[in-house]
Design an enzyme around this catalytic site. Structure first.
Site: not given
Length: 395
Positions: A95-96
């Site tokens: 998850l950036s």
């Protein structure tokens, strides 16, 4: 979730929202992003197991076992990604970082009604945020990993988001239904697949992470035969699955250098007088070196003599730059290239250009060539993208 986890998550959301507000990281030009993140927070798209680098390896952090640790990984910092998948001991999905996701979607200049291709679904969070803005049925996302695609479909449905997830290779296969107004990639590529340009209408926008550092926004020309635009900010994303996955910078740099260096003697040695601290501290310099010598991987270390650096090309060439008293640096090198000298030459060139910052750089893409440039695409220096040496810029 249990009440305990619920409370931790709510606190984590509020903490990160406030941190971004304190750093003016919520973009004024895209106020919808703060609303979208509040409506579709990242925890809705996080798996029950995250992964933490403990200095030696990635270790699992399970929501059921360590809820505080799980929330801590997810909401650690606006610049911190949360690793969601590890393959062969290395991260393969994440998850950036919230700040980077917001920055890239701001650069996309997304409007209601736009048709969007989100390349690299991952867990589906950026797909959901884009759909919040563009509208129901306006976003198609492509994910090469069938397991991740299925996970994202489930999370999007649970969040009430109407967006399509297609399993496939986003670098090659284009979703059907006509051209897109916007293309948003969430994994790093060195060269933009021409299929992305062909899939975008003239005047449309493509935002993507470029190699190991930086993200770019391209606008497709009226004739559809080129796309060009400026670097928008710093970003480090997972690479295209067709490329080797890399470990964290500290571990990969040391391990990678040792593997390339081997145990043989150096083939060349000389002394330069230069303070190497900017290699550690100056992100504009680091970005300039990324442009001029894209395959040069370097790490730094500091002792009583100053900052030293270790450089390699991931193949056969290496350089060790060892600080000595009085700003002297002894450069030992080996392999077919003198990669340390290439790095120092690129540094000199950056100085001669007036120390441009990353926002002074841009990228142009055509069917047959791609290049980076600084200051101006026509008159400024430019560097072909995809070459393997740090030759002087053209122009």
């Amino acid at each position: 979730m249990t009440p305990e986890v619920d409370a931790l998550v709510v606190a984590g959301r509020a903490r990160l929202d406030a941190a971004m507000a304190g750093r003016s990281a919520w973009p004024d030009d895209s106020p919808w992003l703060r609303e979208a993140v509040a409506a579709l927070p990242r925890d809705l798209f996080a798996p029950d197991r995250l992964w933490r680098w403990d200095g030696h390896a990635y270790v699992p952090v399970d929501r059921a076992v360590d809820p505080a640790g799980w929330v801590g990984e997810l909401y650690a910092d606006q610049d911190a990604a949360a690793v969601t998948q590890v393959t062969g001991g290395l991260p393969s999905s994440s998850l950036s970082a919230q700040g980077v996701v917001v920055d890239m979607l701001d650069s996309l200049e997304l409007e209601p009604g736009h048709r969007v291709w989100d390349v690299g679904t991952g867990q589906g969070w950026s797909t959901a945020l884009a759909a919040w803005r563009a509208g129901p049925g306006r976003v198609v996302s492509t994910e090469v990993d069938p397991g991740l695609a299925a996970f994202a479909r489930g999370r999007l449905a649970a969040a009430g988001v109407d967006a399509e997830v297609v399993t496939g290779d986003g670098t090659a296969a284009v979703p059907t239904g006509g051209r897109f107004d916007r293309v948003h990639a969430t994994y790093a590529v060195e060269r933009v697949p021409w299929t992305w340009v062909e899939a975008t209408r003239p005047g449309g926008r493509i935002v993507y992470p470029w190699g190991r550092l930086g993200h770019v926004a391209l606008t497709v020309a009226d004739d559809g035969q080129s796309a060009s635009g400026w670097v928008q900010g710093l970003a480090q994303f997972m690479p295209d699955r067709g490329h080797t996955l890399t470990a964290p910078a500290g571990a990969a740099g040391a391990a990678g250098f040792a593997a390339v260096r081997g145990t043989g003697p150096a083939e060349a040695e000389h002394t330069v007088h230069r303070d190497l601290a900017p290699l550690r501290d100056d992100w504009s310099l680091r970005f300039a070196l990324r442009v001029a010598a894209p395959d040069a991987v370097f790490t730094t270390g500091t002792d009583e003599d100053g900052v030293s650096a270790w450089v390699h090309d991931g193949a056969r060439s290496w350089a060790a730059m060892s600080a000595r008293p009085g700003r002297a640096v002894v450069v030992h090198q080996g392999g077919p290239r003198r990669i340390g000298d290439e790095l120092l030459t690129a540094w000199d060139q950056w100085e001669a250009l007036g120390r441009p910052v990353l926002y002074d750089y841009g990228v142009t893409v055509t069917p047959g060539a791609q290049w980076a440039w600084v200051y101006d695409d026509r008159s400024g220096p430019h560097w072909p993208i995809g070459r393997t040496t740090a030759a002087a810029a053209v122009g």
